[in-house]
Every structure is written in structure tokens, then in C-alpha cells.
Design a protein around this motif. Structure first.
Motif, PDB file in Angstrom:
ATOM      1  N   TYR A  58       0.951  -1.285   0.064  1.00 44.09           N
ATOM      2  CA  TYR A  58      -0.175   0.021   0.066  1.00 44.09           C
ATOM      3  C   TYR A  58       0.836   1.279   0.043  1.00 44.09           C
ATOM      4  O   TYR A  58       0.507   2.156   0.656  1.00 44.09           O
ATOM      5  CB  TYR A  58      -0.903   0.036   1.189  1.00 44.09           C
ATOM      6  CG  TYR A  58      -1.955  -1.087   1.161  1.00 44.09           C
ATOM      7  CD1 TYR A  58      -3.121  -0.724   0.528  1.00 44.09           C
ATOM      8  CD2 TYR A  58      -1.906  -2.231   1.793  1.00 44.09           C
ATOM      9  CE1 TYR A  58      -4.211  -1.798   0.291  1.00 44.09           C
ATOM     10  CE2 TYR A  58      -2.904  -3.130   1.837  1.00 44.09           C
ATOM     11  CZ  TYR A  58      -3.991  -3.061   1.192  1.00 44.09           C
ATOM     12  OH  TYR A  58      -4.854  -3.974   1.029  1.00 44.09           O
ATOM     13  N   ASN A  59       1.852   1.277  -0.768  1.00 46.10           N
ATOM     14  CA  ASN A  59       2.756   2.518  -0.924  1.00 46.10           C
ATOM     15  C   ASN A  59       3.504   2.681   0.116  1.00 46.10           C
ATOM     16  O   ASN A  59       4.108   3.640   0.360  1.00 46.10           O
ATOM     17  CB  ASN A  59       1.995   3.697  -1.350  1.00 46.10           C
ATOM     18  CG  ASN A  59       1.480   3.888  -2.832  1.00 46.10           C
ATOM     19  OD1 ASN A  59       2.073   2.933  -3.573  1.00 46.10           O
ATOM     20  ND2 ASN A  59       0.457   4.555  -3.052  1.00 46.10           N
ATOM     21  N   GLN A  60       3.626   1.878   1.457  1.00 49.32           N
ATOM     22  CA  GLN A  60       4.405   1.656   2.501  1.00 49.32           C
ATOM     23  C   GLN A  60       6.003   2.351   1.942  1.00 49.32           C
ATOM     24  O   GLN A  60       6.567   3.198   2.494  1.00 49.32           O
ATOM     25  CB  GLN A  60       4.428   1.082   3.487  1.00 49.32           C
ATOM     26  CG  GLN A  60       5.135   1.289   4.681  1.00 49.32           C
ATOM     27  CD  GLN A  60       5.393  -0.044   5.582  1.00 49.32           C
ATOM     28  OE1 GLN A  60       4.764  -1.156   5.475  1.00 49.32           O
ATOM     29  NE2 GLN A  60       6.420   0.066   6.731  1.00 49.32           N
ATOM     30  N   ALA A 275      -4.417   3.937   2.451  1.00 49.11           N
ATOM     31  CA  ALA A 275      -5.011   5.223   2.371  1.00 49.11           C
ATOM     32  C   ALA A 275      -6.176   5.598   1.230  1.00 49.11           C
ATOM     33  O   ALA A 275      -6.582   4.185   1.186  1.00 49.11           O
ATOM     34  CB  ALA A 275      -4.169   6.520   2.186  1.00 49.11           C
ATOM     35  N   TRP A 276      -6.503   6.281   0.976  1.00 52.67           N
ATOM     36  CA  TRP A 276      -7.580   6.525   0.031  1.00 52.67           C
ATOM     37  C   TRP A 276      -9.016   6.150   0.328  1.00 52.67           C
ATOM     38  O   TRP A 276      -9.432   5.248  -0.521  1.00 52.67           O
ATOM     39  CB  TRP A 276      -7.050   5.866  -1.399  1.00 52.67           C
ATOM     40  CG  TRP A 276      -5.846   6.786  -1.998  1.00 52.67           C
ATOM     41  CD1 TRP A 276      -4.610   6.099  -2.111  1.00 52.67           C
ATOM     42  CD2 TRP A 276      -5.879   8.071  -2.461  1.00 52.67           C
ATOM     43  NE1 TRP A 276      -3.639   7.273  -2.535  1.00 52.67           N
ATOM     44  CE2 TRP A 276      -4.381   8.261  -2.798  1.00 52.67           C
ATOM     45  CE3 TRP A 276      -6.714   9.000  -2.561  1.00 52.67           C
ATOM     46  CZ2 TRP A 276      -3.911   9.535  -3.459  1.00 52.67           C
ATOM     47  CZ3 TRP A 276      -6.118  10.268  -3.033  1.00 52.67           C
ATOM     48  CH2 TRP A 276      -4.804  10.487  -3.509  1.00 52.67           C
ATOM     49  N   ARG A 277      -9.133   6.399   1.299  1.00 52.68           N
ATOM     50  CA  ARG A 277     -10.532   5.784   2.111  1.00 52.68           C
ATOM     51  C   ARG A 277     -11.648   6.638   1.313  1.00 52.68           C
ATOM     52  O   ARG A 277     -12.667   5.868   1.186  1.00 52.68           O
ATOM     53  CB  ARG A 277     -10.670   6.130   3.524  1.00 52.68           C
ATOM     54  CG  ARG A 277     -11.752   5.625   4.249  1.00 52.68           C
ATOM     55  CD  ARG A 277     -11.237   4.629   5.394  1.00 52.68           C
ATOM     56  NE  ARG A 277     -12.529   3.834   5.736  1.00 52.68           N
ATOM     57  CZ  ARG A 277     -12.487   2.867   6.916  1.00 52.68           C
ATOM     58  NH1 ARG A 277     -11.278   2.894   7.358  1.00 52.68           N
ATOM     59  NH2 ARG A 277     -13.610   2.291   7.275  1.00 52.68           N
ATOM     60  N   GLY A 294      -4.588  10.592   0.475  1.00 54.15           N
ATOM     61  CA  GLY A 294      -3.742   9.640   0.109  1.00 54.15           C
ATOM     62  C   GLY A 294      -2.620   9.622   0.993  1.00 54.15           C
ATOM     63  O   GLY A 294      -2.389  10.162   2.211  1.00 54.15           O
ATOM     64  N   GLN A 295      -1.540   8.887   0.614  1.00 52.85           N
ATOM     65  CA  GLN A 295      -0.320   8.656   1.413  1.00 52.85           C
ATOM     66  C   GLN A 295       0.860   9.701   1.579  1.00 52.85           C
ATOM     67  O   GLN A 295       0.717  10.189   0.538  1.00 52.85           O
ATOM     68  CB  GLN A 295       0.226   7.158   0.965  1.00 52.85           C
ATOM     69  CG  GLN A 295      -0.092   5.865   0.997  1.00 52.85           C
ATOM     70  CD  GLN A 295      -0.888   5.281   0.066  1.00 52.85           C
ATOM     71  OE1 GLN A 295      -1.103   6.119  -1.128  1.00 52.85           O
ATOM     72  NE2 GLN A 295      -1.492   4.254  -0.104  1.00 52.85           N
ATOM     73  N   GLY A 296       1.397   9.698   2.517  1.00 49.25           N
ATOM     74  CA  GLY A 296       2.610  10.825   2.586  1.00 49.25           C
ATOM     75  C   GLY A 296       2.869  10.825   4.160  1.00 49.25           C
ATOM     76  O   GLY A 296       2.477  10.076   4.909  1.00 49.25           O
ATOM     77  N   ASP A 313       3.564  14.097  -0.574  1.00 46.01           N
ATOM     78  CA  ASP A 313       2.765  12.812  -0.847  1.00 46.01           C
ATOM     79  C   ASP A 313       3.721  11.638  -1.263  1.00 46.01           C
ATOM     80  O   ASP A 313       5.089  11.928  -0.756  1.00 46.01           O
ATOM     81  CB  ASP A 313       1.938  13.274  -2.248  1.00 46.01           C
ATOM     82  CG  ASP A 313       2.813  13.472  -3.540  1.00 46.01           C
ATOM     83  OD1 ASP A 313       4.140  13.349  -3.381  1.00 46.01           O
ATOM     84  OD2 ASP A 313       2.271  14.145  -4.351  1.00 46.01           O
ATOM     85  N   VAL A 314       3.318  10.655  -1.941  1.00 42.25           N
ATOM     86  CA  VAL A 314       4.089   9.407  -2.041  1.00 42.25           C
ATOM     87  C   VAL A 314       5.326   9.624  -3.249  1.00 42.25           C
ATOM     88  O   VAL A 314       6.026   8.787  -3.173  1.00 42.25           O
ATOM     89  CB  VAL A 314       3.033   8.419  -2.412  1.00 42.25           C
ATOM     90  CG1 VAL A 314       2.584   8.394  -4.051  1.00 42.25           C
ATOM     91  CG2 VAL A 314       3.573   6.943  -2.295  1.00 42.25           C
ATOM     92  N   PHE A 315       5.097  10.880  -3.898  1.00 40.55           N
ATOM     93  CA  PHE A 315       6.321  11.016  -4.787  1.00 40.55           C
ATOM     94  C   PHE A 315       7.465  12.122  -4.112  1.00 40.55           C
ATOM     95  O   PHE A 315       8.343  12.739  -4.977  1.00 40.55           O
ATOM     96  CB  PHE A 315       5.672  11.882  -5.990  1.00 40.55           C
ATOM     97  CG  PHE A 315       4.628  10.960  -6.980  1.00 40.55           C
ATOM     98  CD1 PHE A 315       5.009   9.650  -7.379  1.00 40.55           C
ATOM     99  CD2 PHE A 315       3.373  11.170  -6.751  1.00 40.55           C
ATOM    100  CE1 PHE A 315       3.880   8.797  -8.124  1.00 40.55           C
ATOM    101  CE2 PHE A 315       2.177  10.513  -7.203  1.00 40.55           C
ATOM    102  CZ  PHE A 315       2.632   9.158  -7.855  1.00 40.55           C
ATOM    103  N   GLY A 316       7.222  12.704  -3.021  1.00 42.39           N
ATOM    104  CA  GLY A 316       7.821  13.446  -2.511  1.00 42.39           C
ATOM    105  C   GLY A 316       7.471  14.971  -2.693  1.00 42.39           C
ATOM    106  O   GLY A 316       8.172  15.843  -2.341  1.00 42.39           O
TER     107      GLY A 316
HETATM  108  C1  LIG Z   1      -0.048   4.584  -4.627  1.00 42.38           C
HETATM  109  O1  LIG Z   1       0.076   6.093  -4.804  1.00 42.38           O
HETATM  110  C2  LIG Z   1      -0.469   6.447  -6.101  1.00 42.38           C
HETATM  111  C3  LIG Z   1      -0.101   7.833  -6.105  1.00 42.38           C
HETATM  112  O2  LIG Z   1      -0.823   8.559  -5.038  1.00 42.38           O
HETATM  113  C4  LIG Z   1      -1.791   6.038  -6.315  1.00 42.38           C
HETATM  114  O3  LIG Z   1      -2.605   6.291  -7.268  1.00 42.38           O
HETATM  115  C5  LIG Z   1      -2.163   4.726  -5.803  1.00 42.38           C
HETATM  116  O4  LIG Z   1      -3.578   4.364  -5.718  1.00 42.38           O
HETATM  117  C6  LIG Z   1      -1.526   4.232  -4.431  1.00 42.38           C
HETATM  118  N1  LIG Z   1      -1.640   2.713  -4.086  1.00 42.38           N
HETATM  119  C7  LIG Z   1      -2.205   2.195  -3.189  1.00 42.38           C
HETATM  120  C8  LIG Z   1      -2.461   0.906  -3.107  1.00 42.38           C
HETATM  121  O5  LIG Z   1      -2.885   3.087  -2.370  1.00 42.38           O
END
Ligand SMILES: *[C@@H]1O[C@H](CO)[C@@H](O)[C@H](O)[C@H]1NC(C)=O
Length: 332
Positions: A58-60, A275-277, A294-296, A313-316
Motif C-alpha cells: 500500500y505504498n509504504q 489510504a484513499w478511504r 492519500g499516502q504521505g 505525498d508519495v512522490f515527495g
Molecule cells: C499509491 O500511490 C499512487 C499515487 O498517489 C496512487 O495512485 C495509488 O492508488 C496508491 N496505491 C495504493 C495501493 O494505495
């Protein structure tokens, strides 16, 4: 104080008083204090991450990679974990492979080889709490430092880490999960003594920045929203003692919320993995400065005069940025 009381008193006045003093010492010395030095230029930098341990999924791992990059840029002094360290149910034991798989093997960057000051989340309470608190884990990875509640002191800031899970009524009436409350029962005395020690520590603190860290949000626009019990029991003493920031996880998102009734900044960093609930429930346009589903993670740089807070965010990429001036200083 505790040491003196136990040995000297026991020696001179008999074992009975020694035991009495030990009991006293216990009820007054609940909150362990840890010191962390500031940099030579008088500043302190750290990252805040919550709700993370999923063996890289999950982007960890992506978040971890960016934490390493930003951590290097800021030359961070430590990392704060706001809890829910290991999913779904904490650790099973000190030899649970999840510890390495979700921590040591994920946060591998050089810049992240610093102390990780951590507390427990509700998911951690579903596992072996003693394992996460055990010094044995430090033999596997010396960065790990986890307590239920403790105080981290530096020359410019004091951090009050609070065990928020036992505050929340719902977990005590949750038919679907088992929580391990050993060490927390009886609940009322646990919470009373924690709040008393915390109030005293907050009152006596003369730190330039007072920061409280918990797992559950006091204010959140996300899935779980505000935590009623913390608003009732923790927030009043935070307001009364000029706390500057409250940092938490629990909602798997990033948030910056302000309020009209105090200058406390409510900062959620719970985007460590899943994330992304997609359910923003309590969004208040006036007080919510920033919300990201989202993740970050978050970074904080403190100097005596200023605080600089950033969310990534996940890309910094920087998503939100906020600067604070120390009120104690500007009042003078
Ligand atoms: C990982 O991050 C990307 C970019 O934010 C996002 O589109 C994708 O859904 C994320 N993956 C998961 C499993 O949350």
C-alpha cells in the motif's frame, strides 16, 4: 527521586517505609523522560509518520523512500511514529518477523537511521503490547523506542507522547476484536494517573514549543473524525498550558486543522501505508487548512523562534506548507 526514596529510606527507616515510598514513587513517576540534543545551530528537525506497518505494501515502501530523501535534505534528528505501527494486529511476540519486514527492511535510508520515538495505536493493542514495548526489540533494531506515554525533552521543545487508545470507549465494547488491556486496567485509575502526570508535566514545562503526540485525532475531517474522549479529557489541559501543536495518526490521511478557540495546530500524519478511504466526513472550510486523503508524511523544523511544517505525498511533492512564530517570544 524514586531511587533515593527507595534505598535511603528503606535503609534507615525500615522496609515498611521503603515499600510505601516505592508505591509513592510509582504514582508520581509514571512518565518516563528522554532527552534528545538539538543541533549546533539551535534547531531540531524530524519526520512524523503514522499507520504504516504493512510489509511495504500500500505504498509504504514508496513513502519510506521519500522519507529517506527528505530526511537527508533536512538532516533529521529523529522520526516520530504516531502509532498503528504493525498491521493488522500489532506484533505477536518480540520475534515476530513483521518487525523486520515492516520496519527494518522498509525504512532503510541512511537518514532514517535515527531514533524512532513511537507510541501505540489501537491496532497495536490487538497484539502483544509488551512485545512492542520490550527492550528486546532494540537488539534487533536499535532505532526502536516505544512506550505507552513518555516525555521527550530537548532544549527548544518538549514532546508529550500520550497513550490515547485506552481513552476511547468503543474499544472496550468492541465485540469483533480482542484488545490486550494488561497494564491498563483498572482503566479509570490508569487514565486518572496519566492525566494527572501529564497535567503536571505540561504545567511545569518551560519549553519554547510544547507538542503533544497521540494516536487518535482531536480534530479530524477524515473517516474517524474528532475523538470525543480526548476533547473532553485532554484538550482542556492542552489549552490551559499553551500547547502549540497536537500530532496524531489514526485517520489514514494528512491534515492541518486550526480552531477559533485556541492557537493549537492539529496535525494528522496517518498516511504511512493504506489510504484513499474516500470518505471526508467532517470538512470545515474555515478551520481545515489542508486535507489529503492519500499516502504521505510530514516534516517539522523547529528553531527557537519558528516552526516550519510540510506535508509530502508519495512522490515527495510538497502538498502543504505552514510557518509558525513562537508566541512566547513574540509576546515579549
Ligand atoms: C499509491 O500511490 C499512487 C499515487 O498517489 C496512487 O495512485 C495509488 O492508488 C496508491 N496505491 C495504493 C495501493 O494505495
Amino acid at each position: 527521586m524514586a531511587f533515593h526514596c527507595r534505598t535511603e529510606a528503606a535503609k534507615f527507616l525500615g522496609v515498611g517505609i521503603g515499600i510505601f515510598c516505592t508505591l509513592l514513587a510509582f504514582s508520581f513517576a509514571e512518565l518516563e523522560r528522554v532527552k534528545h540534543p538539538i543541533k549546533k545551530d539551535g534547531s531540531l528537525s524530524f519526520l512524523v509518520i503514522g499507520d504504516w506497518g504493512r510489509s511495504g505494501s500500500y505504498n509504504q515502501s514508496e513513502v519510506a523512500f521519500q522519507m529517506g530523501r527528505i530526511g537527508e535534505q533536512l538532516d533529521i534528528d529523529f522520526v516520530i511514529s504516531t502509532g498503528d505501527n504493525f498491521y493488522e494486529d500489532g506484533l505477536k511476540s518480540v520475534s515476530d518477523p513483521l518487525f523486520k519486514d515492516s520496519f527494518s527492511k522498509v525504512y532503510t535510508a541512511q537518514s532514517l537511521q535515527k531514533p524512532w520515538y513511537s507510541i501505540l495505536g489501537n491496532h497495536d493493542y490487538r497484539g502483544n503490547v509488551g512485545a512492542q514495548l520490550s527492550p528486546e526489540l532494540r537488539k534487533i533494531d536499535s532505532r526502536w523506542f516505544c512506550r505507552r506515554s513518555f516525555i521527550l525533552k530537548s532544549d527548544i521543545a518538549e514532546f508529550f507522547f500520550v497513550d490515547t487508545t485506552p481513552f476511547v470507549d468503543d474499544y472496550f465494547y468492541d465485540p469483533e476484536h480482542i484488545y490486550h488491556w494488561k497494564g491498563v486496567m483498572p482503566r479509570t485509575s490508569y487514565l486518572t494517573s496519566l492525566l494527572r502526570d501529564l497535567e503536571k508535566a505540561l504545567r511545569e514545562s518551560n519549553a519554547k514549543w510544547k507538542i503533544v503526540v497521540g494516536h487518535h485525532a482531536i480534530r479530524s475531517a477524515g473517516h474517524h473524525g474528532d475523538t470525543r474522549e480526548l476533547i473532553q479529557l485532554l484538550l482542556p489541559m492542552m489549552k490551559a498550558n499553551n500547547v502549540d501543536m497536537y500530532m496524531n495518526g489514526h485517520d489514514h490521511c494528512l491534515e492541518h486543522i486550526t480552531s477559533h478557540d485556541s492557537s493549537i495546530q492539529y496535525l494528522t500524519s496517518g498516511g504511512g501505508s493504506k489510504a484513499w478511504r474516500g470518505d471526508v466526513k467532517h470538512y470545515n472550510r474555515l478551520t481545515t487548512k489542508f486535507f489529503y486523503d492519500g499516502q504521505g508524511f510530514m516534516s517539522v523544523k523547529l528553531s527557537e523562534e519558528n516552526a516550519h511544517i510540510l506535508f509530502y505525498d508519495v512522490f515527495g511533492n510538497t502538498l502543504h506548507e505552514w510557518r509558525l512564530t513562537n508566541e512566547l517570544l513574540s509576546d515579549m
